[in-house]
Design a protein around this motif. Structure first.
Motif, PDB file in Angstrom:
ATOM      1  N   GLU A  67      43.417  64.185  50.061  1.00 28.36           N
ATOM      2  CA  GLU A  67      44.196  64.182  48.817  1.00 28.36           C
ATOM      3  C   GLU A  67      44.857  65.534  48.581  1.00 28.36           C
ATOM      4  O   GLU A  67      46.046  65.618  48.241  1.00 28.36           O
ATOM      5  CB  GLU A  67      43.308  63.817  47.628  1.00 28.36           C
ATOM      6  CG  GLU A  67      44.049  63.719  46.311  1.00 28.36           C
ATOM      7  CD  GLU A  67      43.124  63.346  45.152  1.00 28.36           C
ATOM      8  OE1 GLU A  67      43.627  63.214  44.039  1.00 28.36           O
ATOM      9  OE2 GLU A  67      41.906  63.198  45.388  1.00 28.36           O
TER      10      GLU A  67
ATOM     11  N   SER B 100      48.964  66.393  48.726  1.00 32.70           N
ATOM     12  CA  SER B 100      49.637  67.069  47.614  1.00 32.70           C
ATOM     13  C   SER B 100      50.372  68.311  48.099  1.00 32.70           C
ATOM     14  O   SER B 100      51.498  68.595  47.671  1.00 32.70           O
ATOM     15  CB  SER B 100      48.604  67.443  46.543  1.00 32.70           C
ATOM     16  OG  SER B 100      49.203  68.157  45.493  1.00 32.70           O
TER      17      SER B 100
ATOM     18  N   TRP C 285      45.563  60.873  27.294  1.00 37.11           N
ATOM     19  CA  TRP C 285      46.471  59.885  27.884  1.00 37.11           C
ATOM     20  C   TRP C 285      47.511  59.448  26.852  1.00 37.11           C
ATOM     21  O   TRP C 285      48.704  59.318  27.158  1.00 37.11           O
ATOM     22  CB  TRP C 285      45.690  58.669  28.385  1.00 37.11           C
ATOM     23  CG  TRP C 285      46.536  57.714  29.175  1.00 37.11           C
ATOM     24  CD1 TRP C 285      46.683  57.665  30.531  1.00 37.11           C
ATOM     25  CD2 TRP C 285      47.366  56.667  28.647  1.00 37.11           C
ATOM     26  NE1 TRP C 285      47.550  56.660  30.889  1.00 37.11           N
ATOM     27  CE2 TRP C 285      47.991  56.038  29.752  1.00 37.11           C
ATOM     28  CE3 TRP C 285      47.650  56.215  27.363  1.00 37.11           C
ATOM     29  CZ2 TRP C 285      48.871  54.973  29.599  1.00 37.11           C
ATOM     30  CZ3 TRP C 285      48.542  55.152  27.206  1.00 37.11           C
ATOM     31  CH2 TRP C 285      49.141  54.541  28.315  1.00 37.11           C
TER      32      TRP C 285
ATOM     33  N   HIS D 155      51.458  59.852  27.360  1.00 43.14           N
ATOM     34  CA  HIS D 155      52.271  58.664  27.619  1.00 43.14           C
ATOM     35  C   HIS D 155      52.900  58.054  26.369  1.00 43.14           C
ATOM     36  O   HIS D 155      53.996  57.493  26.448  1.00 43.14           O
ATOM     37  CB  HIS D 155      51.419  57.614  28.337  1.00 43.14           C
ATOM     38  CG  HIS D 155      51.018  58.035  29.713  1.00 43.14           C
ATOM     39  ND1 HIS D 155      51.748  57.736  30.838  1.00 43.14           N
ATOM     40  CD2 HIS D 155      49.966  58.788  30.158  1.00 43.14           C
ATOM     41  CE1 HIS D 155      51.180  58.256  31.904  1.00 43.14           C
ATOM     42  NE2 HIS D 155      50.089  58.912  31.521  1.00 43.14           N
TER      43      HIS D 155
ATOM     44  N   ARG E  65      53.082  67.216  27.392  1.00 43.35           N
ATOM     45  CA  ARG E  65      52.355  67.686  28.566  1.00 43.35           C
ATOM     46  C   ARG E  65      50.976  68.124  28.092  1.00 43.35           C
ATOM     47  O   ARG E  65      50.839  69.061  27.305  1.00 43.35           O
ATOM     48  CB  ARG E  65      53.102  68.836  29.236  1.00 43.35           C
ATOM     49  CG  ARG E  65      52.585  69.166  30.646  1.00 43.35           C
ATOM     50  CD  ARG E  65      53.570  70.064  31.360  1.00 43.35           C
ATOM     51  NE  ARG E  65      53.230  70.214  32.761  1.00 43.35           N
ATOM     52  CZ  ARG E  65      52.647  71.292  33.282  1.00 43.35           C
ATOM     53  NH1 ARG E  65      52.327  72.296  32.501  1.00 43.35           N
ATOM     54  NH2 ARG E  65      52.396  71.361  34.570  1.00 43.35           N
TER      55      ARG E  65
ATOM     56  N   ARG F 264      45.871  67.377  38.733  1.00 39.73           N
ATOM     57  CA  ARG F 264      46.995  66.623  38.181  1.00 39.73           C
ATOM     58  C   ARG F 264      46.661  65.138  38.171  1.00 39.73           C
ATOM     59  O   ARG F 264      46.386  64.542  39.206  1.00 39.73           O
ATOM     60  CB  ARG F 264      48.245  66.875  39.019  1.00 39.73           C
ATOM     61  CG  ARG F 264      49.476  66.087  38.591  1.00 39.73           C
ATOM     62  CD  ARG F 264      50.602  66.377  39.579  1.00 39.73           C
ATOM     63  NE  ARG F 264      51.792  65.634  39.270  1.00 39.73           N
ATOM     64  CZ  ARG F 264      52.032  64.382  39.649  1.00 39.73           C
ATOM     65  NH1 ARG F 264      51.111  63.737  40.363  1.00 39.73           N
ATOM     66  NH2 ARG F 264      53.158  63.775  39.334  1.00 39.73           N
ATOM     67  N   VAL F 265      46.676  64.521  36.989  1.00 35.89           N
ATOM     68  CA  VAL F 265      46.486  63.078  36.876  1.00 35.89           C
ATOM     69  C   VAL F 265      47.829  62.384  37.060  1.00 35.89           C
ATOM     70  O   VAL F 265      47.952  61.424  37.814  1.00 35.89           O
ATOM     71  CB  VAL F 265      45.871  62.703  35.508  1.00 35.89           C
ATOM     72  CG1 VAL F 265      45.618  61.196  35.428  1.00 35.89           C
ATOM     73  CG2 VAL F 265      44.579  63.470  35.279  1.00 35.89           C
ATOM     74  N   ASP F 266      48.843  62.873  36.352  1.00 33.78           N
ATOM     75  CA  ASP F 266      50.221  62.432  36.554  1.00 33.78           C
ATOM     76  C   ASP F 266      51.131  63.542  36.046  1.00 33.78           C
ATOM     77  O   ASP F 266      50.675  64.659  35.784  1.00 33.78           O
ATOM     78  CB  ASP F 266      50.501  61.080  35.868  1.00 33.78           C
ATOM     79  CG  ASP F 266      50.199  61.077  34.379  1.00 33.78           C
ATOM     80  OD1 ASP F 266      50.569  62.055  33.696  1.00 33.78           O
ATOM     81  OD2 ASP F 266      49.582  60.112  33.893  1.00 33.78           O
ATOM     82  N   ASP F 267      52.407  63.264  35.885  1.00 38.87           N
ATOM     83  CA  ASP F 267      53.367  64.311  35.541  1.00 38.87           C
ATOM     84  C   ASP F 267      53.082  64.986  34.204  1.00 38.87           C
ATOM     85  O   ASP F 267      53.453  66.139  33.989  1.00 38.87           O
ATOM     86  CB  ASP F 267      54.795  63.734  35.513  1.00 38.87           C
ATOM     87  CG  ASP F 267      55.287  63.384  36.909  1.00 38.87           C
ATOM     88  OD1 ASP F 267      54.711  63.916  37.881  1.00 38.87           O
ATOM     89  OD2 ASP F 267      56.232  62.592  37.025  1.00 38.87           O
ATOM     90  N   LYS F 268      52.447  64.280  33.286  1.00 41.40           N
ATOM     91  CA  LYS F 268      52.214  64.810  31.941  1.00 41.40           C
ATOM     92  C   LYS F 268      50.741  65.042  31.616  1.00 41.40           C
ATOM     93  O   LYS F 268      50.412  65.551  30.549  1.00 41.40           O
ATOM     94  CB  LYS F 268      52.779  63.830  30.897  1.00 41.40           C
ATOM     95  CG  LYS F 268      54.286  63.664  30.927  1.00 41.40           C
ATOM     96  CD  LYS F 268      54.970  64.852  30.267  1.00 41.40           C
ATOM     97  CE  LYS F 268      56.466  64.627  30.128  1.00 41.40           C
ATOM     98  NZ  LYS F 268      57.141  65.749  29.456  1.00 41.40           N
TER      99      LYS F 268
ATOM    100  N   LYS G  54      40.766  54.431  35.087  1.00 40.35           N
ATOM    101  CA  LYS G  54      41.877  54.590  34.142  1.00 40.35           C
ATOM    102  C   LYS G  54      41.351  54.519  32.718  1.00 40.35           C
ATOM    103  O   LYS G  54      40.427  53.755  32.436  1.00 40.35           O
ATOM    104  CB  LYS G  54      42.921  53.479  34.341  1.00 40.35           C
ATOM    105  CG  LYS G  54      43.653  53.512  35.666  1.00 40.35           C
ATOM    106  CD  LYS G  54      44.660  52.371  35.723  1.00 40.35           C
ATOM    107  CE  LYS G  54      45.420  52.364  37.032  1.00 40.35           C
ATOM    108  NZ  LYS G  54      46.399  51.234  37.088  1.00 40.35           N
TER     109      LYS G  54
ATOM    110  N   ALA H 174      45.309  52.802  29.170  1.00 40.63           N
ATOM    111  CA  ALA H 174      46.198  52.579  30.312  1.00 40.63           C
ATOM    112  C   ALA H 174      46.045  51.182  30.897  1.00 40.63           C
ATOM    113  O   ALA H 174      46.713  50.834  31.869  1.00 40.63           O
ATOM    114  CB  ALA H 174      45.919  53.619  31.396  1.00 40.63           C
TER     115      ALA H 174
END
Length: 408
Positions: A125, A129, A171, A175, A180, A226-230, A364, A368
């Motif tokens: 992983e 990345s 989250w 989302h 961020r 990092r989980v996702d972009d935000k 998750k 989500a």
């Protein structure tokens, strides 16, 4: 490696080879081979003779856009990499693999122009990345012009669900609001935020706690996950037999740096750390205590409320009831609980075992899952209360049309 140390990296040259790897042991080679295949890079350009092979082979050819090189346990990595730099063409990027997990070494290599430094044992992983194309960084401070607000979540007693609420609130911020957001899990031994997201915690949190003077933006970027972009996470899962010699100023240093790079920080605070958390509480926007509806839960909430008042903390104090209905015989009625609390509950999240089990299985947050229901609604209500943003009321068709044209 001077070409790598330029402020702006050159675009990849499509006329030359894209990638080569020079490794030093079978275990690392196996991980690299699997990652290279997934990344769509040439599998026949993975070699097993380490940096000596790299210097020898690359001196007689145009160097590829990206080189992965294993320096093993070399006692003088800078000198070894200088040899490699002498044969690298401008625009070539280098990712280094080594045994030494040391922040000072990492910084020196980055200053030399190395794109990234990964420590063994190497995970697929982490490597994927590192191999991914790098994009320009864009921090929230550039957009908002202000430091991140801090929301602290605390369980009135063990198992109340503070970590679950922290993860779901983060989250929601990321989302539902586009903020961020980072979760800071301050329990380095028993923290569960990474576990809930099916992630491996970062490797640098312990060193940040013990050596705050070595922590900077670059260090935090490496330590957080990092989980996702935000959505990001900073925490660890330390060996129980290895005590952490945490410095008093370490949390403050981490918070100060993190506030510059995020819109919101959600802190999962262990109960035992509450007596020592005054500096953190003084700069927080909110403190949310998660409890069940039992008499013991009410007692502990009131004790925390009293302690916060005695400490002179002025942040918003919220209480969220969780696992409501799990043990009806032992639960206080809502009216009785709120009367003794002297305030309304911000949310009452019902016990819904199947939903939370699905969340654990999928790694998750429940928000989500894309489902509806009382538990989802109340969890989102708790996140709404913690945000401090008042819920907008519908103003009819005209208001919705205006919002669709960029109205707020």
């Amino acid at each position: 490696m001077s070409a790598l140390a330029e402020d702006e990296r050159q675009a990849p040259d499509m006329s030359r080879e894209t990638f080569m790897a020079f490794l030093a042991d079978e275990e690392t080679t196996a991980v690299v081979a699997a990652a290279v295949k997934k990344a769509g890079l040439p599998e026949n350009r993975v070699y097993t003779d380490g940096i000596d092979k790299a210097v020898s082979m690359l001196s007689d050819m145009e160097t590829p856009n990206l080189i992965l090189v294993d320096i093993g346990s070399n006692s003088n990595p800078e000198s070894v990499l200088d040899r490699l730099a002498e044969v690298c063409d401008p625009g070539t990027e280098v990712i280094v693999i080594g045994l030494e997990n040391d922040v000072a070494l990492y910084r020196r290599l980055i200053q030399m122009g190395v794109r990234d430094y990964l420590t063994k044992p190497l995970s697929e992983e982490d490597l994927l990345s590192a191999l991914a194309p790098k994009e320009p960084k864009k921090g929230p401070a550039e957009n908002s012009g202000k430091e991140a607000e801090i929301d602290i979540v605390l369980s009135a007693k063990g198992g109340a669900g503070a970590s679950t609420l922290a993860v779901n609130t983060a989250w929601s911020y990321a989302h539902d609001r586009g903020w961020r957001t980072i979760v800071l899990d301050l329990d380095p031994y028993f923290g569960t935020t990474a576990l809930q997201l099916d992630l491996e915690p970062g490797r640098g949190f312990r060193e940040a706690l013990e050596n705050p003077d070595r922590v900077d933006d670059l260090f935090l970027e490496r330590a957080m996950v990092r989980v996702d972009d935000k959505f990001f996470l900073l925490g660890s899962e330390e060996n129980l037999s290895n005590p952490i010699d945490a410095s008093e100023e370490s949390i403050g240093r981490i918070i100060d740096l993190t506030r510059k790079g995020f819109d919101r920080i959600v802190v999962d605070l262990p109960q035992a750390q509450l007596p020592y958390a005054k500096p953190l509480l003084e700069i927080a926007s909110s403190l949310t205590v998660v409890t069940d509806m039992t008499l013991a839960g009410l007692r502990d909430v009131l004790r925390i409320k009293t302690a916060v008042k005695e400490l002179g903390i002025g942040c918003r104090f919220l209480v969220v009831a969780n696992h409501v209905g799990l043990s009806k015989a032992g639960e206080l009625p809502q009216a009785t609980f709120e009367k003794n609390l002297g305030a309304e509950l911000s949310a009452m999240i019902p016990q819904q075992a199947d939903l939370f089990m699905k969340s654990v299985e999928d790694g998750k947050p429940i928000l989500a899952q894309g489902k509806s229901g009382k538990a989802i609604a109340e969890t989102r209500k708790a996140a709404q209360a913690m945000s401090g943003v008042k819920e907008e009321k519908s103003g009819g068709i005209l208001a919705r049309l205006l919002k669709g044209k960029g109205g707020k």
